[in-house]
Design a protein around this motif. Structure first.
Motif, PDB file in Angstrom:
ATOM      1  N   ARG A   1      -8.707  12.673  13.688  1.00 34.99           N
ATOM      2  CA  ARG A   1      -7.843  11.725  14.394  1.00 34.99           C
ATOM      3  C   ARG A   1      -6.811  11.136  13.457  1.00 34.99           C
ATOM      4  O   ARG A   1      -5.631  11.015  13.796  1.00 34.99           O
ATOM      5  N   PHE A   2      -7.259  10.777  12.255  1.00 32.53           N
ATOM      6  CA  PHE A   2      -6.303  10.232  11.293  1.00 32.53           C
ATOM      7  C   PHE A   2      -5.210  11.239  11.002  1.00 32.53           C
ATOM      8  O   PHE A   2      -4.019  10.917  11.008  1.00 32.53           O
ATOM      9  N   ALA A   3      -5.617  12.471  10.754  1.00 41.13           N
ATOM     10  CA  ALA A   3      -4.645  13.512  10.388  1.00 41.13           C
ATOM     11  C   ALA A   3      -3.669  13.784  11.527  1.00 41.13           C
ATOM     12  O   ALA A   3      -2.479  14.002  11.301  1.00 41.13           O
ATOM     13  N   LEU A   4      -4.164  13.740  12.762  1.00 44.36           N
ATOM     14  CA  LEU A   4      -3.309  14.067  13.900  1.00 44.36           C
ATOM     15  C   LEU A   4      -2.395  12.892  14.262  1.00 44.36           C
ATOM     16  O   LEU A   4      -1.307  13.094  14.790  1.00 44.36           O
ATOM     17  N   ARG A   5      -2.827  11.683  13.961  1.00 44.24           N
ATOM     18  CA  ARG A   5      -2.010  10.519  14.309  1.00 44.24           C
ATOM     19  C   ARG A   5      -0.984  10.187  13.245  1.00 44.24           C
ATOM     20  O   ARG A   5       0.018   9.535  13.534  1.00 44.24           O
ATOM     21  N   HIS A   6      -1.263  10.571  12.023  1.00 37.24           N
ATOM     22  CA  HIS A   6      -0.320  10.292  10.940  1.00 37.24           C
ATOM     23  C   HIS A   6       0.000  11.596  10.213  1.00 37.24           C
ATOM     24  O   HIS A   6      -0.302  11.724   9.014  1.00 37.24           O
ATOM     25  N   PRO A   7       0.599  12.539  10.921  1.00 32.26           N
ATOM     26  CA  PRO A   7       0.773  13.881  10.338  1.00 32.26           C
ATOM     27  C   PRO A   7       1.600  13.888   9.063  1.00 32.26           C
ATOM     28  O   PRO A   7       1.263  14.596   8.111  1.00 32.26           O
ATOM     29  N   GLY A   8       2.663  13.077   9.041  1.00 32.24           N
ATOM     30  CA  GLY A   8       3.520  13.069   7.857  1.00 32.24           C
ATOM     31  C   GLY A   8       2.794  12.527   6.647  1.00 32.24           C
ATOM     32  O   GLY A   8       2.806  13.130   5.575  1.00 32.24           O
ATOM     33  N   GLN A   9       2.174  11.373   6.836  1.00 31.56           N
ATOM     34  CA  GLN A   9       1.457  10.767   5.721  1.00 31.56           C
ATOM     35  C   GLN A   9       0.280  11.640   5.291  1.00 31.56           C
ATOM     36  O   GLN A   9       0.025  11.810   4.098  1.00 31.56           O
ATOM     37  N   TYR A  10      -0.398  12.227   6.270  1.00 34.05           N
ATOM     38  CA  TYR A  10      -1.528  13.091   5.937  1.00 34.05           C
ATOM     39  C   TYR A  10      -1.062  14.289   5.106  1.00 34.05           C
ATOM     40  O   TYR A  10      -1.695  14.671   4.122  1.00 34.05           O
ATOM     41  N   ALA A  11       0.052  14.869   5.521  1.00 31.06           N
ATOM     42  CA  ALA A  11       0.584  16.013   4.777  1.00 31.06           C
ATOM     43  C   ALA A  11       0.871  15.620   3.333  1.00 31.06           C
ATOM     44  O   ALA A  11       0.548  16.353   2.392  1.00 31.06           O
ATOM     45  N   LEU A  12       1.467  14.450   3.189  1.00 30.41           N
ATOM     46  CA  LEU A  12       1.801  13.973   1.848  1.00 30.41           C
ATOM     47  C   LEU A  12       0.562  13.845   0.971  1.00 30.41           C
ATOM     48  O   LEU A  12       0.590  14.157  -0.220  1.00 30.41           O
TER      49      LEU A  12
END
Lengths: 216, 216
Positions: free
Chosen positions: A109-120
């Motif tokens: 859920r975290f990764a899908l809701r904050h895709p940009g930050q997660y990618a970083l």
DNA sequence: TGACCGACCTGACAGTGTCAGGCTAGAGGA
DNA sequence: TCCTCTAGCCTGACACTGTCAGGTCGGTCA
């Protein structure tokens, strides 16, 4: 000249933050906005400065270079992920396998809701964890939560083979891979009937199947 | 001026390629070299042109923009991955579960041996598959190989629950996640005794555990 | 009063992707 | 033989980027 409107803080609270907020915090928030809007490619120091209405050099007062700003953003992401982990951990249900599933779901859920930050958070080509100890520590802490969860399953005698830290690697790989592929749009074309919640259910259900003893 | 030394091809075969090779091919190879040496960040059109000893604008004769060059590189990667898949598929051992494991190992080996190119293949923020049908087709073909392998397990009555295409998503997630985390150096610090072959063995063994019926 | 410093600023530089407009060798027709 | 056309390059510019160097200005403190 400078930031000429300190202590004014009149009618414009609607947009962004109030003017007297820490510039450092404001820069971080603006950077997050830019990433959310246009991905990592849209994030440049100068763009951040523009939106924060400061000179293109002002951010360098708080961050030595671009990487330091990204590292701060990345560390913030790990801390938020850890907070999410703690939220789903403090559940009265104490079945260790369910707990692992909840952690996996929270991760996705975290990764899908904050895709940009997660990618970083996983772009070590732009942010080297070795140069940012606080970031490395936050990332290690997040992973440790997974290891602890698997260790608890082991302690309950319900782990099928393998060492907890090694199985954690596989589990982390699975949720990280699913999150990455989904973010990149690679899965949507393959399994069209799948939505975000469907993906979370699919992956988390297989997490326990992967490691549980005596699974049918 | 231009490429003034065509048809010479004398003594310098040792470095790079012969001078009369297609410039397009030479650009792709040089780009691959740059990625291998310094990652995606080291790849700029102008750097490619410099190393190929042509003007900074010459690449644009073959590639409309930067993304087109990256797309060609990405497609080449998928085709090589598919070739690796075919190599390990044509094995006389026809146990479908072993075949899936061999596919998983081949996937991981490709990703670990060509980290830069592999990363590019999944960076949809720099290469949008929708704008490059040939690339999308190559990517789909690679995934389909996995689906076929899982379907074969299903046909042999050895699949535990779930539809083959959905289970393929989880399996792909696992190998992709492991490859990505390893490439980013995120796993090395967590499980220190793990090397590349250890990771491959660890992950592939859990692939079958994840989906096989009647697993202990 | 004068030295110092934090928190910004302006100005420059090299590097980047890309647009616009050359040039030249060869092919094809008249 | 001459003319035109085109593929395959080239040079020159532009706006954008991160970063170095050096201001300016208000406050603090001796």
């Amino acid at each position: 000249m400078g930031a000429s409107l300190d202590s004014v803080k009149s009618g414009t609270e609607t947009e962004e933050m109030s003017a007297d907020t820490d510039l450092r915090e404001r820069l971080l928030q603006v950077a997050l906005e830019l990433i959310a809007e246009g991905g990592l490619a849209a994030l440049s120091i100068r763009a951040v400065a523009r939106r924060a209405s400061v000179s293109h050099q002002a951010p360098y007062h708080y961050f030595a270079d671009r990487e330091q700003l990204l590292a701060a953003l990345s560390e913030q992401g790990f801390r938020r992920l850890i907070a999410d982990f703690e939220r789903v951990s403090s559940h009265d249900d104490d079945d260790p396998l369910r707990r692992l599933e909840r952690l996996g779901a929270a991760y996705l859920r975290f990764a899908l809701r904050h895709p940009g930050q997660y990618a970083l958070m996983f772009r070590r080509d732009v942010v080297d964890h070795h140069r940012h100890p606080a970031l490395a520590e936050a990332g290690g802490c997040a992973f440790q939560t997974l290891v602890d969860a698997v260790t608890a399953i082991h302690a309950a005698g319900r782990l099928r083979g393998g060492a907890p830290d090694q199985l954690s690697v596989v589990i982390w790989s699975t949720v990280h891979g699913a999150a990455s592929l989904w973010r990149d749009g690679a899965l949507q074309t393959k399994a069209e009937e799948l939505d975000e919640e469907g993906l979370i259910a699919l992956v988390t259900s297989r997490l326990s199947a992967m490691i549980e003893k005596g699974n049918p």
